[in-house]
Structure formats: C-alpha cells, structure tokens
Write an enzyme that holds these catalytic residues in place. Sequence first.
Site, PDB file in Angstrom:
ATOM      1  N   CYS A   1     -32.355   1.153  -7.517  1.00  0.00           N
ATOM      2  CA  CYS A   1     -32.322   0.812  -8.925  1.00  0.00           C
ATOM      3  C   CYS A   1     -32.496  -0.682  -9.124  1.00  0.00           C
ATOM      4  CB  CYS A   1     -30.982   1.232  -9.536  1.00  0.00           C
ATOM      5  SG  CYS A   1     -30.646   2.990  -9.337  1.00  0.00           S
TER       6      CYS A   1
ATOM      7  N   GLY B   1     -37.038   1.481 -10.775  1.00  0.00           N
ATOM      8  CA  GLY B   1     -36.495   2.721 -11.319  1.00  0.00           C
ATOM      9  C   GLY B   1     -37.164   3.060 -12.630  1.00  0.00           C
TER      10      GLY B   1
ATOM     11  N   ASN C   1     -26.876  -0.919  -7.845  1.00  0.00           N
ATOM     12  CA  ASN C   1     -28.022  -0.634  -6.980  1.00  0.00           C
ATOM     13  C   ASN C   1     -27.492  -0.493  -5.556  1.00  0.00           C
ATOM     14  OD1 ASN C   1     -30.777  -2.648  -5.697  1.00  0.00           O
ATOM     15  ND2 ASN C   1     -30.524  -0.446  -5.696  1.00  0.00           N
ATOM     16  N   GLY C   2     -27.773   0.632  -4.931  1.00  0.00           N
ATOM     17  CA  GLY C   2     -27.323   0.839  -3.561  1.00  0.00           C
ATOM     18  C   GLY C   2     -26.852   2.255  -3.361  1.00  0.00           C
TER      19      GLY C   2
ATOM     20  N   TYR D   1     -41.952  -2.659   1.120  1.00  0.00           N
ATOM     21  CA  TYR D   1     -42.372  -1.804   0.013  1.00  0.00           C
ATOM     22  C   TYR D   1     -41.652  -2.056  -1.308  1.00  0.00           C
ATOM     23  CZ  TYR D   1     -42.850   2.332  -2.912  1.00  0.00           C
ATOM     24  OH  TYR D   1     -43.075   3.155  -3.968  1.00  0.00           O
TER      25      TYR D   1
ATOM     26  N   ASP E   1     -48.509   0.454   3.525  1.00  0.00           N
ATOM     27  CA  ASP E   1     -47.209  -0.083   3.927  1.00  0.00           C
ATOM     28  C   ASP E   1     -46.397   0.873   4.778  1.00  0.00           C
ATOM     29  OD1 ASP E   1     -45.503   1.561   1.927  1.00  0.00           O
ATOM     30  OD2 ASP E   1     -47.050   0.624   0.714  1.00  0.00           O
TER      31      ASP E   1
ATOM     32  N   CYS F   1     -31.132  -5.127   8.155  1.00  0.00           N
ATOM     33  CA  CYS F   1     -31.011  -3.693   8.401  1.00  0.00           C
ATOM     34  C   CYS F   1     -32.411  -3.175   8.703  1.00  0.00           C
ATOM     35  CB  CYS F   1     -30.443  -2.942   7.195  1.00  0.00           C
ATOM     36  SG  CYS F   1     -30.481  -1.150   7.477  1.00  0.00           S
TER      37      CYS F   1
HETATM   38  S1  SF4 Z   1     -34.052  -1.050   6.332  1.00  0.00           S
HETATM   39 FE1  SF4 Z   1     -32.006  -0.132   6.177  1.00  0.00          FE
HETATM   40  S2  SF4 Z   1     -31.462  -0.307   4.010  1.00  0.00           S
HETATM   41 FE2  SF4 Z   1     -33.644  -0.632   4.176  1.00  0.00          FE
HETATM   42  S3  SF4 Z   1     -34.595   1.361   3.812  1.00  0.00           S
HETATM   43 FE3  SF4 Z   1     -34.355   1.118   6.032  1.00  0.00          FE
HETATM   44  S4  SF4 Z   1     -32.362   2.052   6.498  1.00  0.00           S
HETATM   45 FE4  SF4 Z   1     -32.429   1.685   4.276  1.00  0.00          FE
END
Ligand code: SF4
Length: 498
Positions: A23, A50, A125-126, A278, A382, A469
């Site tokens: 979002c 969104g 958002n999350g 993306y 992508d 991540c």
């Molecule tokens: S990098 Fe981590 S937070 Fe981002 S889409 Fe991939 S798993 Fe989800």
Amino acid sequence: MPVDVDEPAAPGDPARSGVRDECGVFAVFAPGEDVAKLCYYGLYALQHRGQESAGIAVSDGRNILVTKEMGLVNQVFDEARLASLEGHIGVAHVRYSTTGSSTWDNAQPAFKVTPSGSGLALAHNGNLVNTTDLARRLGPEGEKCATDSALMATLLARDADVAPMDTPRTDTPLTDTPLADAMVSTCTQLQGAFSLVAMDETTVVAARDTHGVRPLVIGRLPRGGYVIASETAALDIVGAHLLRDVDPGEVVIIDERGLRSRRFADATPHGCLFEYVYVARPDHRTAETTVYAARRRMGMALAGEAPIDADLVIPVPDSGTAGASGYAEAAGIPYAEGLTKNRYVGRTFIQPTQSLRELGIRLKLNPLRDVIEGQRLVVVDDSIVRGNTSRQLVAMLRDAGAAQVHLRITAPPITDPCFYGIDMATRAELIGSDLSVEQICDFVGADTLAYLSLDALVATTKRPKSQLCRACFDGEYPIPVPGEQLTGGKDVLLRMRA
Ligand code: SF4
C-alpha cells in the site's frame, strides 16, 4: 510483472486472512494549508502502490473526518468531497488487497474511537506475522479484526486510552502525548513489516518496523509543516523537500510543538530488495540512490553477465524500461520501444483474480510490429513470477514477427513467497521455486533466458547485502515467520482450488 493473489480470508481470522497489502501511506501536519488536497496529491503520486481503494482522514483539532471508498484516487475524491474535509492534520492511504478482503470495511485509514471518546485514524503499509498472537491478546475485539491494520488500530486505541499508566513499555521515558506513548507501546508488540502513519485530533505519528522493510520518508513543506510518505515522489508532488527516512525502530511525532523522535527498539535494517526491482517508482530516492539509477545499473550488470548477439533491446514497460536502457547502453545494442502500454490499465500485479489478470495482460501491452518485425530482440523485464505472462509475451512478440526473443530479467528467480507485504504467490505457484532457468526458458518459449545474479542486484542498490531483505530470492527471512504461514494455509487453499 504479474504477481497473483491468494485466497480470501476466513472472516475474523487475521492469521489466515491472506491479507497482504502493498500500500501507500501519506500524512500531513500543516496548519494553514489545504491538508485534504495535499493528501489527495500525495495519494496520486502513490497510486501505483494500491489501486483498489483510497481514503483520507483529516482533523481540525477537535473532530476527525474519514472518507474512503473503493476505486482510484480520482474516482474516490472530487472537489466537493475534498472541500468537505477541513482540517490541518491528515492521514491517507491507497490499498491493494486480495480477493475477499477487497471491501469498503477493509479500506483505510482505519478509524477507532477510544473508550474515552478520542478518535484515531491509522494507515499501514506492510504485513504483520504475529496477527494470531495479537488477536488473542485483544480478546473478542481482536477476533473482529479482519486485517492486520484493523488489529493495529485496535491496539493503538487501547494503548492510547490507558497510556501512560499501565501499558507494556520500553525503557523510553513517558513524557509525550497519549498517542505518541501508545504508538511506542504498540510498536513493541508488532512483529513483521510495518510503515505506519496515524493521527488523533491533534497529533500525527509515524513508525517503521525495526527492519525498515517498507520505505517511509519525512518531508518539510515550504511554508512549514511536515509530510510523511511511502515514497519521495509524494513529497515532490506537494512541494515538500526530503528531510530523511523514518528510521527503522523509530516513532516520529508531529504536533504544534514541532517534530520529535522516539525509539521503540534498535534498528536492524533489512529494506525490501524488490522495492528497487519493481514496487517503487523510478523517481523514489533512498539515501544511496534513486530507484531509476539502480534499475539502470541492473540492466548494465545484466548485459555483462548475460550478453547476446541481437539487433534491438526493448523493455517491458514500465518497470523494465530503465533496465533495458542500461542493458542497451552497456551492450552497444540499439534501444527501442517495442511494446506500447495502455497506461489506463492497472498493474497486472494487483488484479484481484486470475481471469482478470490474464485479461489485463492482453489489454495492457501491444507490440509495435514495424519496430520488432525480423529483429533479434533482447526483451528486458523485472521478474517472472508464475511464467504465464512471460509466455504470453514471448508468443505475442513472435506473432508480431520477432526473429528471436532473448529474455533478460533484472533480478534473480523468485523462489520464495513474501510475508512482509508483497502479495506474490504461494511457493507452489512460483515458477522459480522448482524449475531450472533452462526449464523456465522452455516454458515461456524464449530463445534464451537469463537472470541477474543476486550479488549484482544487491550491488545496484548501493546498500550492504546484510541490510537488505532478499528472502523471495534466497529464502533467508530476516523476520521469523511462523511455521504455519511458511508451510500451511495458502498451499492447502491452492490445492483445494485446483
Ligand atoms: S525482498 Fe523481502 S520484503 Fe521484499 S518482496 Fe522479497 S521477501 Fe518481500
């Protein structure tokens, strides 16, 4: 690129809801400004995050008014509606969601009234990973919450009402407003990815999880006042200049005393790598780079890792565009627009059902025959999620006369689902989870297929690997995900559907 949605929620069960929002959030504290309009323009800049619902809450210092509806920002709000939203504080939200959770009730900002009668609006958002636990702790009230955002608003309202006396605490001294103290207290109870903005009648607060998975930035308006937003583009559109990110583990409080900061935990940064690939707009700025520049570097690195003898480089618009221009420049191959995008069709990413998603692909992209006929094409995109879109794309290009189609992807294969707010697919649906690159190439029907390596992708962000991540690419989840979410419900639902 297409990322599909999962099955609907079991009502009242946030842990199994499948609500995985990606979002956009926006907040303003600006006495003397037309805050509703600032929110409107901010949401406009965040529309790509969104497209299913939009909402704005404002306060004039005494009352909070919330307006939210299903639809795009410019469908939900017109001049009259914005004029009715008078105040100097606002929070706003655009949302996409899964099938079944796409209802007015679940649109944001979420609104709660505390037992003592104060109002509270929240936008998120999350995605949280401890919703079951939170719902249990909240008792019957938690059972009624259909989304993690509703759970957070309920927690915040409860904590705002009892603060500062008897809430779970960090060692941070409690010297602030009830909402600020409650936000600190609430954040210590949340696990997962959250970039939050919230307000009561007089105060705006913002918070970001300790990993900083989703972006959240602070801007300053030219005539004073502050803006908080998911991306810097939303600051630019209202003329605010970027001050800084909301730090992972930080709560920011803005009221008539100005802006101040508190911490609810130490930062352990793990920003989402897929935002660069993306999700974010190319004009989004991080401390290290713009997303556009990172995407150009992705294309350049890909040209080095996966060169091919070809006549033309074309992008899959829009998120493949910067990567394609980088690939073309590094490879010394001419660049051209070989696909026309219908800009009035939403991202395939957010279509709520499989049938609509496939229809969306055909509606969205049209090949330019006179550009691609007889050409050996490098097609830069992508990501490949399930492979169906890439397969249709390759077939469409061949039908339009392409002599060869060499697919180049500016990220590694997606092997694992996201539990932090990007609604991709189940592991079983991800084509990269169990097929080799050669097998995927066969499936999509390309002449060759190559992905960017993870290390090269990480390097394009100019952030250390340890601060990103990358779980959907390497399965290393920085925030522990409960076992039942990793292995359970969604795949079972998928099998039932099949
Ligand atoms: S990098 Fe981590 S937070 Fe981002 S889409 Fe991939 S798993 Fe989800």
